[in-house]
Write an enzyme that holds these catalytic residues in place. Structure first.
Site, PDB file in Angstrom:
ATOM      1  N   LYS A   1       0.749  -1.279   0.002  1.00 35.39           N
ATOM      2  CA  LYS A   1      -0.113   0.123   0.208  1.00 35.39           C
ATOM      3  C   LYS A   1       1.003   1.237   0.067  1.00 35.39           C
ATOM      4  O   LYS A   1       2.151   1.214   0.365  1.00 35.39           O
ATOM      5  CB  LYS A   1      -0.970  -0.149   1.246  1.00 35.39           C
ATOM      6  CG  LYS A   1      -1.572  -1.410   1.663  1.00 35.39           C
ATOM      7  CD  LYS A   1      -2.250  -1.926   0.527  1.00 35.39           C
ATOM      8  CE  LYS A   1      -3.302  -3.038   1.053  1.00 35.39           C
ATOM      9  NZ  LYS A   1      -3.579  -4.263   0.136  1.00 35.39           N
TER      10      LYS A   1
HETATM   11  C1  LIG Z   1      -4.281  -5.314   1.176  1.00 34.22           C
HETATM   12  C2  LIG Z   1      -5.674  -5.592   1.240  1.00 34.22           C
HETATM   13  C3  LIG Z   1      -6.277  -5.872   2.403  1.00 34.22           C
HETATM   14  C4  LIG Z   1      -5.509  -6.595   3.471  1.00 34.22           C
HETATM   15  O1  LIG Z   1      -4.892  -5.637   4.207  1.00 34.22           O
HETATM   16  P1  LIG Z   1      -3.678  -6.271   5.351  1.00 34.22           P
HETATM   17  O2  LIG Z   1      -3.253  -4.970   5.969  1.00 34.22           O
HETATM   18  O3  LIG Z   1      -2.480  -6.914   4.636  1.00 34.22           O
HETATM   19  O4  LIG Z   1      -4.357  -7.276   6.291  1.00 34.22           O
HETATM   20  C5  LIG Z   1      -7.636  -6.078   2.507  1.00 34.22           C
HETATM   21  N1  LIG Z   1      -8.537  -5.887   1.554  1.00 34.22           N
HETATM   22  C6  LIG Z   1      -7.780  -5.261   0.305  1.00 34.22           C
HETATM   23  C7  LIG Z   1      -8.748  -4.808  -0.944  1.00 34.22           C
HETATM   24  C8  LIG Z   1      -6.440  -5.164   0.223  1.00 34.22           C
HETATM   25  O5  LIG Z   1      -6.031  -4.615  -1.042  1.00 34.22           O
END
Ligand SMILES: *Cc1c(COP(=O)(O)O)cnc(C)c1O
Length: 383
Positions: A192
């Site tokens: 992210k």
């Molecule tokens: C990355 C992601 C998650 C999970 O996030 P984490 O912090 O890795 O648990 C959930 N939903 C979406 C759409 C994502 O891209």
């Protein structure tokens, strides 16, 4: 004969430097390294940034989604309307509650939940709607909220990828996470834009829900560590309900505070690079760059291009060709219903979701990328 060795272009790279390292060091040497003052300061700064009343930090976004649904009372036998076309964590969080995900298809242009398909899926067992701001592009949250309001259903936003993205509400631009639904959940995984290694955040304007999140993330403990630490007489905690360990550390939060300060610069650099991609890709027959509706602003967490039949080679061949040019790509977003773990979940037609998974390619995009690197990718895409 000389060989020119070109640097491999990764799909993404976290933008962490000396400032983040110094912040982590400060937290480590402070004597309080989990869910302490750094976490509280990160929460305050985050709430202020997105425009929410409350922000509660947790260990990751999957935990945030689980906590949100659990706090809303979603349990065994309940149904949650969502998209299959998302990272698997969206569906996993629903399953952790023992609830059944009910998948609706996406809009083929934006890859986000199609709001016109929600109402027909609502039953007496529906307990929540869980839309995703996929790849940072805000979903059609206002029409979704209208359907939800008609049926008095809470909306939990999977905003894992959407820090800094904006939605136009009447005349004003508002950040995702304000929140527009009841709760929004963010991720700070290195894929992210803002990263703390791992980490997550729940934002809400509801003080009672925020209080629940704080109790549940800390084993369901009746009083916080900060309260005990500051107490002038002996206090004993109680555990009135089943909780979880979903804490964020102060080391992570210290890094997050620096990342949040740097976010505007990271976002504008990404937008610049994405616009360069779009201008050039629009000129390539058979490739469709991201569609950004006029009433949203995306942070381009991922840069998604659709490979159509009029492109000379298929999507997978194109990925292989780019890999051979030292360019790392990924396929489009996955679909939970096509994975073994969730194949038992009944669903209706998800044709656009399946098409998007198989026809979309994600190109490298990160703030540290150079314009020359964008041009190198575009050159490799040009037949
Ligand atoms: C990355 C992601 C998650 C999970 O996030 P984490 O912090 O890795 O648990 C959930 N939903 C979406 C759409 C994502 O891209």
């Amino acid at each position: 004969m000389s060989t020119v060795s070109l640097r491999t272009i990764p799909i993404a790279r976290p933008d962490l430097g000396e400032e983040e390292a110094a912040a982590a060091r400060r937290a480590i040497l402070s004597g309080w390294i989990t869910q302490g003052p750094e976490v509280a300061a990160f929460e305050d700064a985050f709430a202020a940034y997105v425009g929410a009343e409350h922000a509660c930090a947790v260990s990751n976004c999957t935990a945030a989604l689980h906590l949100a649904l659990h706090a809303l009372g979603v349990g065994p036998g309940d149904e949650v309307i969502t998209v299959s076309h998302s990272f698997i964590a969206t569906t996993n969080a629903i399953r952790y509650c023992g609830a059944v995900p009910v998948f609706v298809d996406i809009d083929p242009r934006t890859y986000n939940m199609d709001p016109s398909l929600i109402e027909r899926e609502i039953t007496a067992r529906t307990r929540a709607i869980l839309p995703v701001h996929q790849m940072g592009l805000p979903c059609e949250i206002l029409p979704i909220l209208e359907v939800a309001a008609r049926h008095q259903l809470p909306v939990v936003e999977d905003a894992a990828c959407a820090i800094g993205s904006e939605i136009r509400v009447r005349q004003d631009w508002e950040r995702v996470g304000k929140p527009h639904g009841l709760v929004a959940c963010f991720s700070f995984h290195p894929r992210k834009i803002l990263t703390t290694g791992d980490g997550g955040m729940l934002t809400t304007d509801d003080p009672e829900l925020d209080r629940k999140f704080r109790t549940l993330r800390q084993h369901g403990m009746s009083i916080s560590d900060a309260t005990r630490h500051a107490a002038t007489s002996v206090v004993f905690e109680e555990y009135p309900e089943l909780g979880f360990n979903y804490r964020m550390t102060d080391i992570q939060a210290a890094v997050g505070r620096v990342q949040l300060q740097r976010l505007p610069a990271l976002l504008s650099r990404r937008a610049e690079l994405a616009e360069r991609y779009t201008t050039k890709i629009e000129g390539i027959q058979g490739l469709i760059p991201p569609h950004v509706p006029a009433h949203v602003r995306t942070n381009y967490q991922s840069y998604a291009v659709q490979v159509t039949d009029s492109y000379p080679v298929g999507r997978d061949q194109l990925m292989q060709r780019l890999l051979e040019c030292g360019i790392s790509t990924r396929r489009g977003i996955m679909n939970a219903h096509q994975e073994e773990a969730h194949k038992e979940i009944p669903h209706g037609g998800l044709a656009h979701s399946q098409f998007a998974r198989d026809r979309v390619i994600l190109l490298p995009l990160f703030a540290g990328m150079t314009t020359e690197e964008v041009d190198r990718v575009v050159e490799a895409l040009t037949p």
